[in-house]
Structures are given as C-alpha cells and as structure tokens.
Design a protein around this motif. Structure first.
Motif, short mmCIF file in Angstrom:
data_model
loop_
_atom_site.label_atom_id
_atom_site.label_comp_id
_atom_site.label_asym_id
_atom_site.label_seq_id
_atom_site.Cartn_x
_atom_site.Cartn_y
_atom_site.Cartn_z
N UNK A 134 0.82 -1.21 0.00
CA UNK A 134 0.00 0.00 0.00
C UNK A 134 0.86 1.26 0.00
N UNK A 135 0.34 2.30 -0.63
CA UNK A 135 1.09 3.56 -0.70
C UNK A 135 1.43 4.10 0.69
N UNK A 136 0.49 3.98 1.63
CA UNK A 136 0.75 4.47 2.99
C UNK A 136 1.96 3.77 3.61
N UNK A 137 2.07 2.46 3.37
CA UNK A 137 3.20 1.71 3.91
C UNK A 137 4.51 2.17 3.29
N UNK A 138 4.51 2.33 1.97
CA UNK A 138 5.73 2.77 1.29
C UNK A 138 6.13 4.17 1.76
N UNK A 139 5.14 5.04 1.94
CA UNK A 139 5.42 6.39 2.42
C UNK A 139 6.08 6.35 3.80
N UNK A 140 5.59 5.48 4.66
CA UNK A 140 6.16 5.36 6.00
C UNK A 140 7.59 4.84 5.94
N UNK A 144 7.12 12.64 -7.68
CA UNK A 144 5.83 11.95 -7.65
C UNK A 144 6.02 10.57 -8.28
N UNK A 145 5.62 9.54 -7.52
CA UNK A 145 5.87 8.16 -7.94
C UNK A 145 4.64 7.29 -7.73
N UNK A 146 4.52 6.29 -8.59
CA UNK A 146 3.50 5.25 -8.44
C UNK A 146 4.19 3.91 -8.19
N UNK A 147 3.52 3.04 -7.47
CA UNK A 147 4.02 1.69 -7.24
C UNK A 147 3.54 0.81 -8.39
N UNK A 148 4.47 0.16 -9.07
CA UNK A 148 4.13 -0.65 -10.23
C UNK A 148 3.58 -2.01 -9.81
N UNK A 149 2.60 -2.48 -10.57
CA UNK A 149 1.99 -3.78 -10.31
C UNK A 149 2.80 -4.92 -10.92
N UNK A 184 -4.05 8.65 -6.51
CA UNK A 184 -3.13 8.82 -5.39
C UNK A 184 -1.71 8.42 -5.78
N UNK A 185 -0.75 9.19 -5.32
CA UNK A 185 0.66 8.92 -5.62
C UNK A 185 1.50 9.21 -4.38
N UNK A 186 2.75 8.78 -4.44
CA UNK A 186 3.73 9.15 -3.42
C UNK A 186 4.34 10.49 -3.77
N UNK A 187 4.27 11.41 -2.86
CA UNK A 187 4.98 12.68 -3.00
C UNK A 187 6.20 12.64 -2.10
N UNK A 188 7.38 12.84 -2.69
CA UNK A 188 8.63 12.76 -1.95
C UNK A 188 9.36 14.09 -2.07
N UNK A 189 9.56 14.75 -0.94
CA UNK A 189 10.30 16.00 -0.90
C UNK A 189 11.55 15.79 -0.05
N UNK A 190 12.70 16.10 -0.61
CA UNK A 190 13.95 15.99 0.13
C UNK A 190 14.78 17.24 -0.11
N UNK A 191 15.39 17.74 0.98
CA UNK A 191 16.22 18.92 0.89
C UNK A 191 17.54 18.69 1.62
N UNK A 192 18.57 19.30 1.09
CA UNK A 192 19.91 19.32 1.69
C UNK A 192 20.44 17.90 1.90
N UNK A 193 21.17 17.43 0.89
CA UNK A 193 21.72 16.07 0.96
C UNK A 193 22.89 16.03 1.95
N UNK A 194 22.81 15.11 2.89
CA UNK A 194 23.84 14.94 3.90
C UNK A 194 24.62 13.65 3.74
N UNK A 195 24.10 12.71 2.94
CA UNK A 195 24.74 11.42 2.75
C UNK A 195 25.39 11.31 1.38
N UNK A 196 25.92 10.12 1.09
CA UNK A 196 26.66 9.91 -0.15
C UNK A 196 25.78 9.50 -1.32
N UNK A 197 24.57 9.05 -1.05
CA UNK A 197 23.72 8.53 -2.11
C UNK A 197 22.92 9.62 -2.80
N UNK A 198 22.71 9.45 -4.10
CA UNK A 198 21.85 10.35 -4.85
C UNK A 198 20.40 10.10 -4.47
#
Length: 317
Positions: A19-25, A295-300, A172-186
């Motif tokens: 479920x989207x809620x689980x992935x968001x968490x 903005x992302x969707x979970x593929x079936x 419904x989709x996943x909205x992902x907002x990230x600011x200021x990268x502190x780690x090594x991964x993109x």
C-alpha cells in the motif's frame, strides 16, 4: 539502415505492490539518513501536464507497469545497431491502453545521426501519438550538450530503455520532498536502497518523475558510439561526456528494489529542461542547495522486452 524489431520477446512478472501508505512510511524513515529534510506522503497527483513537469498526461494512474527494453549489453562492449524499437508498441507489450510512457533510454540514432540520450515522454491513445520526448546529444564541434524535442512521428528508441507505463489517469501517488543532501547517495539510490533494506528480496518497483528544483546535477550524455570495445566501467566512464547541469531539471524513469530474475537495471532516470540541457542523472553536485520534489507510483508488474541473451554488469550506473 536498421529496421525496427517487431514482436520482440516479452516476459512479465508481478511485483510486490505494498500500500502507498506503507511505502510512504518506509521512505519517511529511511531517507532521513541521506537528507536533512524529508517529507513523504500520499497525495492526489497534481496535473503533471502543467509546469514545472510538462509531461504528456495528467497522472500516473491506471495499470502502472515497469517496462525494460533491451539492455546495456546491446551498447557495450560494442554497439549492436540492429536493436531498434518503436515505443508506440509499449502499451501492447504491457497490456495498457491508452499508454502514457515516460522514462530513460537511448535515443533513435537513425534520426539523430549519432548516439544520444532519450527522455521519453509520450501518450499513445487509439494509435495516435502525443510526443513530448526529448533527446540530448553531444555537439561534435564544441562538445556541448544539445537538447531537442522529437516530432510526433519519431517514436523509435535504440538499444535500451527503462520505462514507466500507465494509463495516465489522476489518482493517489507518493509525493517525496527531500532537501539538503547529507549522505553519499543520490536521490534515486536513496529511495531504492531504503526500499531494498525494508522489503529484502521482495521486488518493489516505482516509476514516475522528480524535479531538481535548486542546485546542480552531474549528468552524462553519451557521445557517438565507441569504435573500440568498452570492456570495463572505467572504459565506459572515460567514453561518456559529463556535465554539471543547472536546475530546474525534470527527471523521468524507474527503480526497483530487487531484480526478480529478469536481468533488470535497478535504477535509471534521465532529465530534461526548458533551458536546453538534459541527460542521464547521477547526483546533485551542490548538496546544501539540493531540493527534490518527486511523484511516484508503485508498479503492479514488470515487462521485460528483448532481454539480452549474453549479459554483464558493465555500465549500469
């Protein structure tokens, strides 16, 4: 001149679709290890045809699929020019109609005259194409990046592509907002590794789009095909042309947390812009300024098209 491959072999597998809620968490917790500010939630998809995204359809809904076409082994060590595909066929491969198709691939060299990057962005409905796809190539004169929009009539891609396909409906989709990268991964690797850590060997696939709103990004554009074999990652890196491209950049592509036995490229995003630059996304180069909105969707399911019979892991970054 190479002909388009008609009726390539297609393998399909269901993906784990939590479920989207689980992935968001899951993402809310995991991404904090790589970014100072993280906000992940489930939201109604905004109209993606509008600025800043300017995609071919409004949403990411309706039978979401990942579609991987060909692969890097058709490009290196040496190019196999006969691997040419028509993206009008993606909907039939994935059994999705109408078909909204976005993602990263190698552009149609017969059209461009040279090897090039491709930022797929099109809708195919009742056989009609609305094509907002862009390609980026290296100018042989000054080595700069040149981006152009393909006409509706040019729907070919070459060698490889990682695509998200759905009907393009709101939802419904996943909205992902990230600011200021502190780690090594993109940004993409951060999402993929977070999902991988939580879901282990269950393959969870995401497709969609993200905007680098501020800062700059390291991106490559492939030059024309190499005439000498590229036998290692170092060979590939020396062949590629790298650029530091300024935001805003609109990226499209896919990622999957685990390969369900189909020799998948686990992440692949290309970006385009409205200031003439585009290419294969690697990582932001100004971490303190980095600001992502995705903005992302979970593929079936995932559809594997024309999987190379002889494979390797070179050049999959």
């Amino acid at each position: 001149m190479a002909a388009v491959i008609r009726n390539p072999p297609v393998q399909s597998k269901a993906l784990h679709s939590p479920p989207l809620d689980e992935v968001a968490s899951v993402l809310s917790g995991g991404l904090k290890g790589n970014f100072a500010e993280v906000d992940v939630r489930v939201v109604p998809c905004p109209d993606l045809t509008k600025e800043p995204f300017t995609l071919a359809c409004k949403g990411l809904g309706g039978s979401p699929r990942l579609v991987e076409v060909g692969g890097v082994p058709y490009l290196v060590p040496l190019v196999q020019r006969d691997r040419l595909y028509d993206l009008k066929d993606v909907g039939s491969w994935a059994e999705v109609e109408p078909a909204f198709v976005i993602g990263a691939g190698a552009g149609p060299w017969p059209y461009a005259g040279v090897n090039c990057e491709m930022m797929v962005n099109m809708e195919v409905a009742a056989g009609r194409v609305s094509n907002h796809t862009r390609i980026a190539r290296v100018d042989p004169g000054d080595g700069s990046c040149v981006q152009e929009v393909l006409p509706d009539s040019e729907t070919r891609c070459a060698l490889l592509a990682n695509l998200f396909c759905a009907q393009g409906t709101p939802g419904q989709v996943l909205q992902v907002i990230c600011k200021k990268r502190t780690g090594a991964d993109d940004f993409v690797s951060s999402i993929r590794k977070t999902l991988q850590s939580f879901y282990k060997d269950k393959a969870v696939g995401l497709g969609g789009t993200f905007l680098l709103k501020e800062g700059k990004a390291k991106q490559h554009v492939m030059p024309d095909f190499s005439t000498v074999p590229l036998n290692s990652d170092a060979d590939v890196e020396n062949w590629l042309r790298f650029f530091n491209m300024s935001a805003p950049l609109i990226a499209v592509g896919t990622l999957v947390s685990a390969d369900p036995g189909l020799d998948l490229r686990v992440q692949h995003f290309h970006s385009f812009s409205h200031h003439g630059k585009g290419g294969h996304y690697h990582i932001d180069t100004e971490p303190d300024a980095a600001h992502y909105l995705g903005y992302f969707a979970v593929a079936e399911a995932v559809c594997r098209v024309d999987k190379p019979q002889v494979t390797h892991l070179i050049g999959r970054d």
